[in-house]
Scaffold this motif. Structure first.
Motif, PDB file in Angstrom:
ATOM      1  N   ARG A  42       0.865  -1.188   0.000  1.00  0.00           N
ATOM      2  CA  ARG A  42       0.000   0.000   0.000  1.00  0.00           C
ATOM      3  C   ARG A  42       0.899   1.234   0.000  1.00  0.00           C
ATOM      4  O   ARG A  42       1.778   1.359   0.860  1.00  0.00           O
ATOM      5  CB  ARG A  42      -0.861  -0.035   1.257  1.00  0.00           C
ATOM      6  CG  ARG A  42      -1.804   1.107   1.390  1.00  0.00           C
ATOM      7  CD  ARG A  42      -2.763   0.860   2.542  1.00  0.00           C
ATOM      8  NE  ARG A  42      -2.141   1.024   3.827  1.00  0.00           N
ATOM      9  CZ  ARG A  42      -2.171   0.125   4.811  1.00  0.00           C
ATOM     10  NH1 ARG A  42      -2.781  -1.031   4.677  1.00  0.00           N
ATOM     11  NH2 ARG A  42      -1.582   0.380   5.946  1.00  0.00           N
ATOM     12  N   VAL A  43       0.687   2.089  -0.951  1.00  0.00           N
ATOM     13  CA  VAL A  43       1.488   3.311  -1.031  1.00  0.00           C
ATOM     14  C   VAL A  43       0.804   4.365  -0.152  1.00  0.00           C
ATOM     15  O   VAL A  43      -0.319   4.784  -0.426  1.00  0.00           O
ATOM     16  CB  VAL A  43       1.615   3.803  -2.494  1.00  0.00           C
ATOM     17  CG1 VAL A  43       2.475   5.057  -2.554  1.00  0.00           C
ATOM     18  CG2 VAL A  43       2.212   2.698  -3.379  1.00  0.00           C
ATOM     19  N   GLU A  44       1.483   4.770   0.916  1.00  0.00           N
ATOM     20  CA  GLU A  44       0.860   5.658   1.908  1.00  0.00           C
ATOM     21  C   GLU A  44       1.120   7.120   1.541  1.00  0.00           C
ATOM     22  O   GLU A  44       1.966   7.792   2.118  1.00  0.00           O
ATOM     23  CB  GLU A  44       1.354   5.304   3.302  1.00  0.00           C
ATOM     24  CG  GLU A  44       0.970   3.867   3.649  1.00  0.00           C
ATOM     25  CD  GLU A  44       0.595   3.645   5.088  1.00  0.00           C
ATOM     26  OE1 GLU A  44       1.327   4.108   5.961  1.00  0.00           O
ATOM     27  OE2 GLU A  44      -0.444   2.990   5.329  1.00  0.00           O
ATOM     28  N   ASP A  45       0.338   7.564   0.566  1.00  0.00           N
ATOM     29  CA  ASP A  45       0.510   8.921   0.062  1.00  0.00           C
ATOM     30  C   ASP A  45      -0.588   9.859   0.574  1.00  0.00           C
ATOM     31  O   ASP A  45      -0.850  10.906  -0.021  1.00  0.00           O
ATOM     32  CB  ASP A  45       0.554   8.915  -1.483  1.00  0.00           C
ATOM     33  CG  ASP A  45      -0.675   8.265  -2.099  1.00  0.00           C
ATOM     34  OD1 ASP A  45      -1.477   7.653  -1.353  1.00  0.00           O
ATOM     35  OD2 ASP A  45      -0.847   8.346  -3.328  1.00  0.00           O
ATOM     36  N   ALA A  46      -1.223   9.477   1.726  1.00  0.00           N
ATOM     37  CA  ALA A  46      -2.313  10.311   2.256  1.00  0.00           C
ATOM     38  C   ALA A  46      -1.816  11.692   2.656  1.00  0.00           C
ATOM     39  O   ALA A  46      -2.502  12.687   2.483  1.00  0.00           O
ATOM     40  CB  ALA A  46      -2.966   9.627   3.459  1.00  0.00           C
ATOM     41  N   ASP A  47      -0.595  11.745   3.187  1.00  0.00           N
ATOM     42  CA  ASP A  47      -0.034  13.028   3.612  1.00  0.00           C
ATOM     43  C   ASP A  47       0.637  13.672   2.388  1.00  0.00           C
ATOM     44  O   ASP A  47       1.848  13.619   2.201  1.00  0.00           O
ATOM     45  CB  ASP A  47       0.972  12.794   4.741  1.00  0.00           C
ATOM     46  CG  ASP A  47       1.462  14.099   5.338  1.00  0.00           C
ATOM     47  OD1 ASP A  47       1.186  15.164   4.733  1.00  0.00           O
ATOM     48  OD2 ASP A  47       2.120  14.066   6.378  1.00  0.00           O
ATOM     49  N   THR A  48      -0.226  14.262   1.547  1.00  0.00           N
ATOM     50  CA  THR A  48       0.215  14.697   0.218  1.00  0.00           C
ATOM     51  C   THR A  48       1.404  15.665   0.260  1.00  0.00           C
ATOM     52  O   THR A  48       2.236  15.655  -0.632  1.00  0.00           O
ATOM     53  CB  THR A  48      -0.953  15.365  -0.523  1.00  0.00           C
ATOM     54  OG1 THR A  48      -1.665  16.153   0.428  1.00  0.00           O
ATOM     55  CG2 THR A  48      -1.899  14.349  -1.105  1.00  0.00           C
TER      56      THR A  48
END
Ligand code: GLU
Length: 297
Positions: A42-48
């Motif tokens: 899972r690529v954790e790119d929530a914190d853009t």
């Protein structure tokens, strides 16, 4: 339930020697459980704001060069924000989450009034100012109403763990004023949604576990098992991290990728043997991992 593990990198920089240790350990943990077990990425790119363009793809390429290939297409957190919103709505309507109107300055002033200039890892412990309402201020963030008392859990490597989140962290942020979803909420929602049963990740993340368990309980979600892997230290004894400029893994040739994997295997206490190819090395480490962590074959 079938075992499912995951590797969840943040695309804030390329994989380094430390992140490969966590990736290899979670891959081995799943492979040692047999053919039904699944390994997901899972690529954790929530914190853009912290993510770098194209870095998610670079990390997936580095993993693939090491033959660490997920059993389903990778998920990207930026495509999953409706799930996070639904979870926050549930918490808010159950009174478990509340809006907070405090700026950093407000928090500092409240802490000073309480005589607690108290910080933890450079972060302020929220004094609970908005727990009972915004007092006319506009909402800047959403926080979890953290219950008093210890959260206990057992790590497969570190053993019995215990943290009083209300005293040591306070009501932590679920969504920030400036928009992005907080790591704690996104990771808990995603792990549950992906059916993750076994979390294997770096020891630098161990300190988040109690917060994540509280969120799982507040959302009625199961708590997975946890194993936090040893950290790889830089020559100066500091933890290797993207923040302190850890060198990107060189995975441009099979020889370089195998050397990187061997170094990760050594960090995990696995024998490196005389494997000739990456594939043989990975297959050879599976039984050794099973012995180390007593998994059923
Ligand atoms: N995205 C987090 C990181 O790269 C890891 C999250 C996790 O494994 O829980 O630090």
């Amino acid at each position: 339930m079938n075992s499912t593990g995951r590797f969840a990198p943040s695309p804030t920089g390329p994989l380094h020697a430390g992140s490969l240790v966590a990736a290899l350990a979670s891959w081995l943990d799943v492979r040692a459980r047999g053919p039904q077990a699944k390994w997901l990425v899972r690529v954790e790119d929530a914190d853009t704001e912290r993510c770098l363009p194209g870095m998610g793809d670079t990390i997936l390429e580095q993993l693939a060069a090491c033959h660490l290939v997920p059993d389903a297409p990778p998920l990207w957190q930026t495509q999953r924000v409706s799930l996070y919103q639904r979870a926050l709505d549930r918490l808010a309507s159950a009174g478990r989450a509340y809006p907070c109107g405090c700026s950093r300055k407000d928090i500092d002033q409240a802490l000073a009034r309480l005589g607690q200039a108290h910080q933890r890892h450079g972060e302020r412990i929220y004094p609970g100012t908005c727990r009972n309402g915004l007092h006319g201020k506009p909402a800047r963030a959403w926080r979890l109403r953290v219950p008093d008392g210890d959260v206990r859990w057992t790590d497969r490597r570190l053993g019995a763990q215990n943290q009083d989140v209300s005293a040591e962290v306070g009501d932590f942020i679920l969504k920030r004023a400036d928009g992005p979803w907080a790591y704690q909420l996104a990771v808990v929602v995603d792990d549950a949604d992906q059916g993750i049963t076994d979390i294997v990740r770096g020891e630098d993340l161990a300190d988040n576990t109690a917060r994540q368990i509280l969120l799982q309980r507040a959302l009625g979600l199961p708590t997975p098992s946890y194993l936090h892997t040893p950290l790889v230290l830089a020559a100066d004894g500091q933890k290797l991290s993207k923040q302190n400029g850890a060198e990107a893994l060189d995975t441009r040739t099979p020889g370089a990728a195998l050397a990187a994997l061997k170094a990760a295997a050594v960090a995990l206490g696995l024998p490196t043997g005389t494997a000739l190819t990456i594939h043989e090395a990975l297959a050879g480490w599976v039984p050794a991992w099973r012995d180390l962590y007593n998994l059923a074959p």
